[in-house]
Design an enzyme around this catalytic site. Structure first.
Site, short mmCIF file in Angstrom:
data_model
loop_
_atom_site.label_atom_id
_atom_site.label_comp_id
_atom_site.label_asym_id
_atom_site.label_seq_id
_atom_site.Cartn_x
_atom_site.Cartn_y
_atom_site.Cartn_z
N HIS A 1 0.82 -1.21 0.00
CA HIS A 1 0.00 0.00 0.00
C HIS A 1 0.86 1.27 0.00
CE1 HIS A 1 0.63 0.90 4.38
NE2 HIS A 1 0.77 -0.40 4.45
N CYS B 1 2.58 -5.48 6.73
CA CYS B 1 2.30 -5.08 5.35
C CYS B 1 3.49 -4.31 4.77
CB CYS B 1 1.04 -4.22 5.30
SG CYS B 1 -0.46 -5.14 5.73
#
Length: 433
Positions: free
Chosen positions: A333, A352
């Site tokens: 992201h 992440c």
């Protein structure tokens, strides 16, 4: 004698005087020139012979010597990289057999223009690994040759190539030769497995966790590289293989339970307006919105709720979320906190992967998906509307742990063993900070 004869005679006499004068001036000038040159040479000799003139014979050369480039378009996951690592292992076996390299003493902030006895050991250390040519010689001078060699060493070890000997450069330089050899051998095994099971696809994305770097590979060549932020030591990014199937522009962010429990609940105890300030809404299991003031934040009951952040600039994923199926609930992201990409140790996420310049990666991932060129992507992001996009051709993805490799040219790359998977404590330099 006629008037004309007298005029001619006068002209002849004046001409002879002029020539004699010119010759005298020329001779005087020549003598003066020789004297000036002699004086200048003597002055230079006096400077060179002066006892306080400094170590000029140490050759602080203004020319930056050429060095082999560290960057390459060769993918880390490739058969050629395996061959290059095998070559590097042979070189490091020879280095170990010859006694390794000397330790560089102290922690002084050595840099260009300085003179220090420790530079002699530094020169010898850099010569062993080929960062500094043997012809540079041994002296106390931190000259342009040493500066270029230190920058090359830093680039090979994922450090800022500023040419300054600081804490992390000393630490990387003083890892022993046997430890580096063992690191190469361990990573060769990993590369063999990766190439056997993947990396031959026409297009794929690789996230190298210890390097905190991303490669977008197409037709056997790296077409994009991105700086990344990966998982903390206690919230590690997993090793996995999957396929990127979806890009979401202006995503909602749903907080995982680990972040709710470890981060958000303690923050709400300190600041009851934390959720409102960050545009995070609460939902129960039936999808009904829950008022934050109705929750008892002194307990963990909030873990049962869904925490969803609205799209926008302060959204934890900013402009983009990249989805791929995996059992770890991780994804790639964007981030509003761009400063993280400038950090030396980019191990700050909860598992992440944050991607610098992610919109370039968006364009590359979606280039075969009709209707999604850069203009369309930028326009959609500008609108702020949550937009999921399914890739027409899912792109293979590999999260890997490669802390030592070579992509040719005699350049051997090393990174800190941040998750301590290489089996030697001295390789986990960053995990101790």
């Amino acid at each position: 004698m006629t008037k004309t004869d007298k005029t001619a005679e006068a002209f002849t006499v004046d001409r002879r005087r002029f020539l004699r004068g010119a010759a005298t001036v020329g001779l005087t000038a020549a003598v003066s020139s020789v004297a000036s040159a002699s004086f200048a040479q003597q002055a230079l000799n006096d400077v060179l012979a002066a006892p306080r003139r400094g170590n000029w014979d140490d050759q602080f050369d203004a020319r930056v010597p050429s060095s082999k480039t560290v960057a390459t378009n060769q993918p880390v996951i490739s058969a050629q990289t395996i061959a290059d690592v095998q070559t590097a292992i042979g070189q490091y076996m020879d280095i170990v057999a010859r006694g390794g390299w000397p330790e560089v003493p102290g922690q002084a902030k050595l840099q260009l223009g300085m003179s220090d006895p420790a530079v002699q050991a530094l020169r010898r250390r850099l010569m062993v690994t080929g960062d500094l040519p043997q012809s540079a010689g041994i002296s106390n001078a931190f000259d342009t040759y040493v500066d270029a060699a230190v920058k090359r060493f830093q680039a090979r070890h994922g450090l800022p190539a500023d040419g300054v000997m600081g804490q992390f450069t000393y630490a990387a330089m003083n890892v022993s030769a046997p430890a580096r050899l063992n690191q190469l051998q361990i990573n060769l095994q990993r590369l063999n497995e990766l190439v056997a099971t993947g990396g031959s696809e026409p297009r794929f994305v690789m996230v190298n966790i210890p390097a905190a770097r991303i490669e977008a590979v197409e037709n056997g060549s790296v077409v994009q590289r991105h700086t990344a932020v990966v998982g903390k030591i206690d919230r590690q990014t997993p090793i996995l293989n999957s396929k990127i199937h979806e890009v979401i522009l202006n995503p909602y962010w749903t907080a995982p339970k680990s972040i709710i429990q470890k981060d958000i609940i303690p923050l709400m105890r300190k600041d009851p307006q934390y959720l409102a300030k960050n545009k995070i809404r609460l939902y129960d299991q039936s999808g009904q919105e829950v008022a934050p003031e109705s929750v008892d934040w002194n307990t963990d009951e909030a873990v049962k709720l869904m925490f969803r952040q609205d799209p926008g600039k302060i959204n934890a994923m900013s402009s983009t979320k990249i989805n791929f199926h995996n059992p770890y609930a991780v994804y790639m992201h964007d981030t509003p906190q761009k400063s993280y990409f400038n950090k030396l140790m980019r191990f700050d996420s909860s598992g992440c992967v944050r991607v610098q310049n992610i919109r370039d990666l968006d364009v590359w991932l979606l280039k075969n998906t009709p209707g999604w060129d850069r203009r369309a992507i930028e326009s959609t992001i500008q609108s702020g509307v949550n937009t999921p996009i399914q890739l027409a051709d899912p792109v293979p993805l590999h999260f890997v742990y490669i802390s030592a490799w070579s992509t040719g040219g005699g350049v051997v790359q090393f990174r800190d063993d941040i998750y301590k998977l290489d089996g030697a404590a001295e390789l986990a330099l960053g995990s101790a900070t």
